[in-house]
Design an enzyme around this catalytic site. Structure first.
Site, PDB file in Angstrom:
ATOM      1  N   ASN A 208       0.866  -1.189   0.000  1.00 51.19           N
ATOM      2  CA  ASN A 208       0.000   0.000   0.000  1.00 51.19           C
ATOM      3  C   ASN A 208       0.901   1.237   0.000  1.00 51.19           C
ATOM      4  O   ASN A 208       1.499   1.567   1.014  1.00 51.19           O
ATOM      5  CB  ASN A 208      -0.889  -0.045   1.249  1.00 51.19           C
ATOM      6  CG  ASN A 208      -1.761   1.183   1.380  1.00 51.19           C
ATOM      7  OD1 ASN A 208      -1.790   2.044   0.491  1.00 51.19           O
ATOM      8  ND2 ASN A 208      -2.482   1.275   2.486  1.00 51.19           N
TER       9      ASN A 208
ATOM     10  N   LYS B  33       0.037   4.214  -0.230  1.00 49.14           N
ATOM     11  CA  LYS B  33      -0.640   5.361   0.402  1.00 49.14           C
ATOM     12  C   LYS B  33      -0.495   6.614  -0.479  1.00 49.14           C
ATOM     13  O   LYS B  33      -0.412   6.493  -1.697  1.00 49.14           O
ATOM     14  CB  LYS B  33      -0.120   5.568   1.832  1.00 49.14           C
ATOM     15  CG  LYS B  33      -0.230   4.268   2.647  1.00 49.14           C
ATOM     16  CD  LYS B  33      -0.063   4.439   4.122  1.00 49.14           C
ATOM     17  CE  LYS B  33      -0.235   3.086   4.805  1.00 49.14           C
ATOM     18  NZ  LYS B  33      -0.126   3.141   6.248  1.00 49.14           N
TER      19      LYS B  33
ATOM     20  N   HIS C  91      -9.476   0.946   5.079  1.00 47.86           N
ATOM     21  CA  HIS C  91      -8.196   1.196   5.756  1.00 47.86           C
ATOM     22  C   HIS C  91      -8.430   2.104   6.969  1.00 47.86           C
ATOM     23  O   HIS C  91      -9.243   3.031   6.912  1.00 47.86           O
ATOM     24  CB  HIS C  91      -7.191   1.832   4.790  1.00 47.86           C
ATOM     25  CG  HIS C  91      -5.798   1.809   5.334  1.00 47.86           C
ATOM     26  ND1 HIS C  91      -5.373   2.704   6.291  1.00 47.86           N
ATOM     27  CD2 HIS C  91      -4.762   0.968   5.102  1.00 47.86           C
ATOM     28  CE1 HIS C  91      -4.120   2.415   6.613  1.00 47.86           C
ATOM     29  NE2 HIS C  91      -3.724   1.368   5.902  1.00 47.86           N
TER      30      HIS C  91
ATOM     31  N   GLU D  75      -6.798   4.470   8.157  1.00 42.76           N
ATOM     32  CA  GLU D  75      -6.577   5.903   7.940  1.00 42.76           C
ATOM     33  C   GLU D  75      -7.857   6.557   7.427  1.00 42.76           C
ATOM     34  O   GLU D  75      -8.204   7.671   7.816  1.00 42.76           O
ATOM     35  CB  GLU D  75      -5.388   6.115   6.984  1.00 42.76           C
ATOM     36  CG  GLU D  75      -4.071   5.847   7.703  1.00 42.76           C
ATOM     37  CD  GLU D  75      -2.937   5.335   6.834  1.00 42.76           C
ATOM     38  OE1 GLU D  75      -3.040   5.373   5.592  1.00 42.76           O
ATOM     39  OE2 GLU D  75      -1.937   4.869   7.415  1.00 42.76           O
TER      40      GLU D  75
ATOM     41  N   GLU E   3      -4.977  -5.022  10.571  1.00 41.20           N
ATOM     42  CA  GLU E   3      -3.971  -3.979  10.747  1.00 41.20           C
ATOM     43  C   GLU E   3      -4.221  -3.240  12.061  1.00 41.20           C
ATOM     44  O   GLU E   3      -5.048  -2.319  12.103  1.00 41.20           O
ATOM     45  CB  GLU E   3      -4.035  -2.969   9.601  1.00 41.20           C
ATOM     46  CG  GLU E   3      -3.782  -3.565   8.236  1.00 41.20           C
ATOM     47  CD  GLU E   3      -3.244  -2.517   7.254  1.00 41.20           C
ATOM     48  OE1 GLU E   3      -2.264  -2.835   6.577  1.00 41.20           O
ATOM     49  OE2 GLU E   3      -3.774  -1.404   7.191  1.00 41.20           O
TER      50      GLU E   3
ATOM     51  N   GLY F   7       2.739   2.380  10.670  1.00 37.49           N
ATOM     52  CA  GLY F   7       3.667   3.502  10.482  1.00 37.49           C
ATOM     53  C   GLY F   7       4.420   3.889  11.745  1.00 37.49           C
ATOM     54  O   GLY F   7       5.023   4.952  11.802  1.00 37.49           O
TER      55      GLY F   7
ATOM     56  N   SER G  41       3.806  -1.994  10.220  1.00 41.03           N
ATOM     57  CA  SER G  41       5.258  -2.007  10.413  1.00 41.03           C
ATOM     58  C   SER G  41       5.931  -3.319  10.010  1.00 41.03           C
ATOM     59  O   SER G  41       6.909  -3.740  10.628  1.00 41.03           O
ATOM     60  CB  SER G  41       5.615  -1.633  11.855  1.00 41.03           C
ATOM     61  OG  SER G  41       5.182  -0.314  12.135  1.00 41.03           O
TER      62      SER G  41
HETATM   63  O1  G3P Z   1      -1.917  -0.720   4.700  1.00 38.28           O
HETATM   64  C1  G3P Z   1      -0.623  -0.897   5.166  1.00 38.28           C
HETATM   65  C2  G3P Z   1      -0.368  -0.220   6.431  1.00 38.28           C
HETATM   66  O2  G3P Z   1      -1.332   0.554   6.982  1.00 38.28           O
HETATM   67  C3  G3P Z   1       0.826  -0.518   7.200  1.00 38.28           C
HETATM   68  O3  G3P Z   1       1.673   0.562   7.060  1.00 38.28           O
HETATM   69  O4  G3P Z   1       3.839   1.686   7.037  1.00 38.28           O
HETATM   70  O5  G3P Z   1       3.112   0.381   9.054  1.00 38.28           O
HETATM   71  O6  G3P Z   1       3.735  -0.813   6.970  1.00 38.28           O
HETATM   72  P1  G3P Z   1       3.184   0.451   7.571  1.00 38.28           P
END
Ligand code: G3P
Length: 249
Positions: free
Chosen positions: A10, A12, A96, A98, A166, A172, A212
């Site tokens: 993703n 983003k 998602h 976010e 997630e 992140g 992460s």
């Molecule tokens: O959709 C993937 C996500 O929200 C994870 O993000 O940067 O933590 O891998 P990240």
């Protein structure tokens, strides 16, 4: 019957045309496991979908990061599921965290979106996950079950859905869920499928982990019985994404 490992990237709201070219050429040059063992999907921002779709090797599919909840029309700024299907984009990420948090997408709205996208022939990566506050209050399973139920209430088949767990606190933040924490929720979701939908859906539906994920933690996570792949954010923009795909091996 085995569940094929699934790795989604993703991207983003990141990238320029030049960045996208670089990421695509890294992916095109990488040595990937066979499509018999892993399904790989990358999700660039809408404006780069056509570029990525035409330049990327055919073994890697593309996904949109969102789509509108019903047939297109007078909805300024939205992109409809029909448009994605027309463009030959096979997948869409919906729900998602976010978007749930920043754009107030409710469980019901996400359920409606998933149902509409499926009705237009798209496949869906549907996201669920708890906040830190909810985890600390001990309501993780309750939260993800309610999010999953809101989708289940609106659809009649899970064949074209991948469920992405997630945890919001892991996104992140560099604070990945431990393999045991991920396995616990994935197993709980599979049990939920078994009890509320069917043993077949429980056995067949891929439940992937996001939050992460990196080249260094992916193998241990991939070793968990109920972790069927990943949805990767930050690391999907880097060459490290190839290592994460290889965790399928
Ligand atoms: O959709 C993937 C996500 O929200 C994870 O993000 O940067 O933590 O891998 P990240």
């Amino acid at each position: 019957m085995g569940r094929k490992f699934f790795v989604g990237g993703n991207w983003k709201c990141n990238g320029t045309t030049e960045d996208v070219k670089k990421i695509v050429s890294t992916l095109n040059a990488g040595e990937l496991p066979s499509t018999d063992i892993v399904e790989v999907v990358v999700s660039p921002p809408f404006v780069f979908l056509s570029q990525v779709k035409s330049e990327l090797r055919p073994e890697i599919q593309v996904a949109a990061q969102n789509c509108w909840v019903k047939k297109g029309g007078a909805f300024t700024g939205e992109v409809s599921a029909e448009m994605l299907a027309n463009l030959g984009v096979p997948w869409v990420i919906l729900g998602h965290s976010e978007r749930r948090a920043l754009l107030n997408e409710t469980n019901e709205f996400v359920g409606d979106k998933v149902a509409y996208a499926l009705s237009q022939g798209l496949k869906v990566i549907a996201c669920v996950g708890e906040t830190l506050e909810q985890r600390e209050a001990g309501t993780t399973m309750e939260v993800v079950a309610a999010q999953t139920k809101a989708i289940a209430d609106k659809i009649s088949s899970w064949d074209n859905v991948v469920l992405a767990y997630e945890p919001v606190w892991a996104i992140g933040t560099g604070k990945v869920a431990s393999p045991a924490q991920a396995q616990e929720v994935h197993a709980g979701l599979r049990k939920w499928f078994e009890e509320k939908i069917s043993a077949e859906v429980a056995a067949k539906t891929r439940i992937i982990y996001g939050g992460s994920v990196s080249g260094s933690n992916c193998r241990e996570l991939a070793g968990q019985t109920d972790v069927d792949g990943f949805l990767v954010g930050g690391a999907s923009l880097k060459p490290e994404f190839i290592d994460i795909i290889k965790a399928a091996e």
